[in-house]
Design a protein around this motif. Structure first.
Motif, PDB file in Angstrom:
ATOM      1  N   VAL A 221      81.735   1.558 -61.138  1.00 14.54           N
ATOM      2  CA  VAL A 221      81.114   2.194 -59.979  1.00 14.54           C
ATOM      3  C   VAL A 221      81.105   3.701 -60.141  1.00 14.54           C
ATOM      4  CG1 VAL A 221      81.328   2.532 -57.481  1.00 14.54           C
ATOM      5  CG2 VAL A 221      81.871   0.299 -58.480  1.00 14.54           C
ATOM      6  N   SER A 222      79.971   4.317 -59.786  1.00 18.21           N
ATOM      7  CA  SER A 222      79.941   5.783 -59.775  1.00 18.21           C
ATOM      8  C   SER A 222      79.215   6.264 -58.529  1.00 18.21           C
ATOM      9  CB  SER A 222      79.244   6.301 -61.044  1.00 18.21           C
ATOM     10  OG  SER A 222      77.882   5.949 -60.997  1.00 18.21           O
ATOM     11  N   GLN A 223      79.371   7.527 -58.211  1.00 24.23           N
ATOM     12  CA  GLN A 223      78.707   8.101 -57.044  1.00 24.23           C
ATOM     13  C   GLN A 223      77.581   9.018 -57.497  1.00 24.23           C
ATOM     14  OE1 GLN A 223      78.931   7.745 -53.726  1.00 24.23           O
ATOM     15  NE2 GLN A 223      80.442   6.109 -53.931  1.00 24.23           N
ATOM     16  N   SER A 224      76.505   9.022 -56.743  1.00 23.21           N
ATOM     17  CA  SER A 224      75.398   9.891 -57.077  1.00 23.21           C
ATOM     18  C   SER A 224      74.805  10.350 -55.757  1.00 23.21           C
ATOM     19  CB  SER A 224      74.370   9.077 -57.869  1.00 23.21           C
ATOM     20  OG  SER A 224      73.748   9.890 -58.805  1.00 23.21           O
ATOM     21  N   ASP A 225      74.487  11.651 -55.655  1.00 21.82           N
ATOM     22  CA  ASP A 225      73.952  12.126 -54.385  1.00 21.82           C
ATOM     23  C   ASP A 225      72.492  12.502 -54.474  1.00 21.82           C
ATOM     24  OD1 ASP A 225      76.232  11.619 -53.089  1.00 21.82           O
ATOM     25  OD2 ASP A 225      76.983  13.688 -53.071  1.00 21.82           O
TER      26      ASP A 225
ATOM     27  N   THR B 289      76.025   4.879 -53.808  1.00 22.81           N
ATOM     28  CA  THR B 289      77.014   4.260 -54.687  1.00 22.81           C
ATOM     29  C   THR B 289      76.266   3.446 -55.742  1.00 22.81           C
ATOM     30  OG1 THR B 289      78.491   4.084 -52.807  1.00 22.81           O
ATOM     31  CG2 THR B 289      79.060   2.792 -54.752  1.00 22.81           C
TER      32      THR B 289
ATOM     33  N   MET C  51      76.372   0.737 -58.660  1.00 23.30           N
ATOM     34  CA  MET C  51      77.198  -0.318 -59.271  1.00 23.30           C
ATOM     35  C   MET C  51      76.559  -0.670 -60.612  1.00 23.30           C
ATOM     36  SD  MET C  51      77.931  -2.819 -55.995  1.00 23.30           S
ATOM     37  CE  MET C  51      79.184  -3.797 -56.831  1.00 23.30           C
TER      38      MET C  51
ATOM     39  N   ILE D 226      83.189  -2.029 -51.498  1.00 17.20           N
ATOM     40  CA  ILE D 226      82.468  -0.757 -51.424  1.00 17.20           C
ATOM     41  C   ILE D 226      81.875  -0.563 -50.023  1.00 17.20           C
ATOM     42  CG2 ILE D 226      80.375   0.443 -52.239  1.00 17.20           C
ATOM     43  CD1 ILE D 226      81.020  -0.821 -55.008  1.00 17.20           C
TER      44      ILE D 226
ATOM     45  N   ALA E  66      80.271   2.665 -47.700  1.00 19.56           N
ATOM     46  CA  ALA E  66      79.005   2.917 -48.402  1.00 19.56           C
ATOM     47  C   ALA E  66      77.835   2.352 -47.605  1.00 19.56           C
ATOM     48  CB  ALA E  66      79.040   2.277 -49.794  1.00 19.56           C
TER      49      ALA E  66
ATOM     50  N   ILE F 272      73.448   1.351 -51.759  1.00 21.73           N
ATOM     51  CA  ILE F 272      73.937   0.861 -53.049  1.00 21.73           C
ATOM     52  C   ILE F 272      72.765   0.719 -54.020  1.00 21.73           C
ATOM     53  CG2 ILE F 272      74.948  -1.131 -54.253  1.00 21.73           C
ATOM     54  CD1 ILE F 272      76.784  -1.520 -51.864  1.00 21.73           C
TER      55      ILE F 272
END
Lengths: 119, 549
Positions: A8-12, A18, A20, A41, A46, A49
């Motif tokens: 899992v990583s975060q991206s804005d 989020t 996956m 999550i 979150a 996704i």
């Protein structure tokens, strides 16, 4: 056969997303891991996704059921647009998305920036 | 024809799905399937195995035997298990792909994928118990294939013909041709002479009776086969739902070829028996469904009867009578009689919701609840009762509030349904005989006095539920001793006998004039029933009579 691994990583983009990353096979056995991870999550707050399927090697109807679960859980919080999007699904998954009418509700993207900014 | 075999036996456990997929991938490769074809047969087998594990064996353990056979044109996979007999292809729930995603029930999706991902799938119930599912995938799709190979494949994959001897299928193929139909064109119509049997090879067709679509035919479905055996008119119409390609086989050819293969009779009989069994099952399922629906309707009827006031409240110095009979299980008509503020006022309602049956009945409960709750707001409300009671001193204002509120609520909330009611709503002061009322598009009630119609309470506003913001005038009238208010719905005057003759308003009036006020409702109903005889009741019948003693 390849085992299911989820990272899992975060991206804005306009909103926090989020991502996956799913690699390996999603079948009637392994889908539970995907369900559990997604539930964790979503419980963590979150709202958006992106399911990265670039390394996904196989998906059966169990995987579609998982997507439906995630879609519905996100929909409960935010009814404006889909809270779930797919990144780089295989041609086969794309075909099945269309055949089962999932594509109308869960959009797919081939570019991660485009996908993240689409939320 | 060269054939190649291999097989794999695994325990019923979803952990083994991955190794089954590997086995299928290898089989697909040696059969010469292309990548897409391999993925599809792999998916079909995986779904079918997941079904066996989750629904067949459930918590029991057992073996699944996967065997693969291929020749130069196709790969055939058989799955055998020892679970309780269960045909997944006949399961009742099939995924509804047209519903919005969050409303879908996802059962049946796996079976759908099995059907979509194979050229043919067959279920067999072996004599020794357990189940066998046979799936076939062709090495090349129809695109670019010669007509003869498309025709051969259609016969091999058609449930009706697939079990017939190979030589016979070859003869049938030679006698068949491919035909194309544009979307919307008729293949044949009900009543046409039946001279051919068809197998769909591409596209979809609708089986229909007029506008009612009974079934959709897809790839390798056979239709018109009854005509192959008897020279009778078509029993349904078939129209191309999309652009459609079919294999056509003439009646004469099929009869002639059958006579060359006398042994084929048993297979033909088997196929026809299966058709008959499927139809019988459909009929039984249909009957079960309608029995269930009837039960539901009966529950609805009981609930609705609970909305109809019975017995009527006692009003000292007055005689009240009422009657209600639904034309169907549930009705759109209703009457209501209720005290307001003890015995100081009585609410009297007769209403007719447009339409009949379940839709009207649902709206009936809504109209009835809104009218009654707005009329008794001051009693139900927890707010300061002195303020609420002020409205009672102005019964005309109370009436307007009830009807206008109900009208605005229905027209703004349910306006798109265009459901409405005609309503007569009176507020009677029993002490004085003073009646104020709103007649919203309803049959004008009668006031009967000493054998004469004294007056009729005509419209004071439009029907309720259609026009938001509509205004209603309040009428006033006084009921003296021995006078009767008689309100009804058009089910009374429109009641028909076997000769289709109406009961008529004239007949109602002549009765109202003739009869005394005692038991007036019963006398009228007896006359209506006498008129109707055994003729079916087409509309709900409702009557309310209020006589001052």
């Amino acid at each position: 056969m390849s085992d299911l691994v989820i990272s899992v990583s975060q991206s804005d983009g306009k909103v926090p997303v989020t991502v996956m990353h799913v690699s390996g096979d999603i079948d009637a056995n392994s889908h539970q891991e995907l369900d559990a991870k997604a539930a964790e999550i979503i419980a963590g707050g979150a709202k958006h996704i992106l399911l990265d399927l670039a390394q996904n090697t196989y998906m059966s109807s169990a995987g579609f059921r998982s997507m439906h679960k995630i879609y519905t859980a996100l929909q409960a919080d935010d009814s404006s647009g889909s809270g779930l999007r797919l990144l780089k699904p295989s041609a086969e998954v794309k075909r099945l998305m269309e055949a089962m009418g999932f594509d109308e509700y869960i959009p797919t993207h081939d570019d991660i920036n485009e996908a993240v900014n689409a939320f | 024809m060269e054939k190649s075999n291999s097989s794999l036996t695994v325990k019923s456990d979803s952990k083994n799905l991955a190794s089954i997929r590997n086995f299928i991938r290898e089989a697909a490769e040696s059969a010469g399937l292309d990548n897409d074809g391999a993925l599809e047969i792999c998916l079909a087998v995986d779904e079918a195995c997941a079904n066996i594990i989750n629904h067949g064996y459930k918590n029991d353990s057992g073996d699944i035997v996967v065997s693969a056979v291929h020749d130069e044109s196709k790969l055939t996979i058989s799955l055998s298990d020892n679970a309780h007999p269960y045909n997944p292809l006949e399961q009742a729930v099939s995924a509804d792909l047209d519903a919005p995603l969050n409303k879908r029930i996802l059962g049946g999706m796996g079976v759908l994928l099995v059907k979509q991902s194979t050229d043919m799938v067959k279920y067999q119930s072996p004599a020794g118990g357990g189940n066998t599912l046979i799936m076939t995938k062709y090495c090349h799709n129809d695109e670019g294939a010669s007509d003869i190979s498309i025709i051969k494949r259609a016969f091999e994959c058609s449930e009706f013909f697939s079990n017939m001897p190979t030589e016979m299928i070859n003869s049938l193929c030679a006698a068949s041709s491919i035909e194309h139909f544009e979307k919307g064109s008729a293949i044949f119509k009900k009543g046409d002479p039946g001279d051919s049997t068809y197998i769909v090879t591409d596209g979809e067709a609708s089986v229909h009776e007029g506008d009612l679509i009974v079934a959709t035919l897809v790839k390798y479905d056979t239709f018109g086969e009854l005509a192959a055996f008897e020279d009778k008119p078509r029993t349904a119409s078939i129209t191309a739902k999309t652009d459609l390609s079919v294999v056509r086989l003439g009646r004469k050819d099929i009869i002639e070829i059958m006579s060359q293969f006398p042994d084929s009779g048993i297979e033909v009989a088997r196929s026809l028996c299966k058709r008959l069994r499927d139809r019988t099952k459909e009929v039984i399922d249909g009957s079960l469904n309608s029995a269930r629906m009837e039960q539901e309707l009966e529950i609805g009827r009981k609930i609705q009867i609970g909305f109809i006031t019975d017995p009527l409240p006692e009003v000292p110095g007055w005689e009240l009578g009422a009657y209600f009979e639904a034309a169907k299980e549930v009705a759109g008509d209703f009457y209501d009689v209720f005290n307001i503020d003890g015995h100081s006022r009585v609410g009297l309602i007769v209403a007719d919701v447009c339409d009949k049956g379940v839709g009207a009945a649902l709206f009936m409960t809504l109209f009835r609840s809104l009218l009654r709750s707005t009329a008794k707001m001051h009693e139900y409300s927890v707010a300061d009762s002195t303020v609420n009671k002020q409205i009672l001193e102005r019964p005309d204002e109370l009436l307007k509030r009830c009807v206008q509120f109900t009208n605005n609520y229905i027209s703004s909330t349910h306006g798109h349904t265009s459901m409405f009611a005609t309503i007569f709503f009176g507020l009677l002061e029993p002490e004085t005989g003073h009646l104020c009322y709103i007649n919203a598009g309803h049959e004008a009630p009668f006031i009967i006095s000493q054998g004469k119609i004294k007056t009729r309470l005509e419209n004071t506003g439009p029907v309720v539920g259609l026009f938001e913001g509509a205004k209603y005038r309040v009428g006033e009238v006084s009921l003296e001793k021995n006078e009767t208010l008689f309100a009804y719905t058009d089910g009374v005057t429109d009641a028909v006998n076997a000769k289709n003759e109406l009961f008529t308003e004239e007949r109602l009036v002549s009765l109202l004039i003739k009869e005394s006020a005692d038991d007036l409702t019963k006398k009228i109903i007896d006359e209506i029933k006498d008129h109707m005889g055994d003729a079916p009741q087409f509309d709900d019948i409702t009557i309310l009579s209020v006589s001052r003693k």
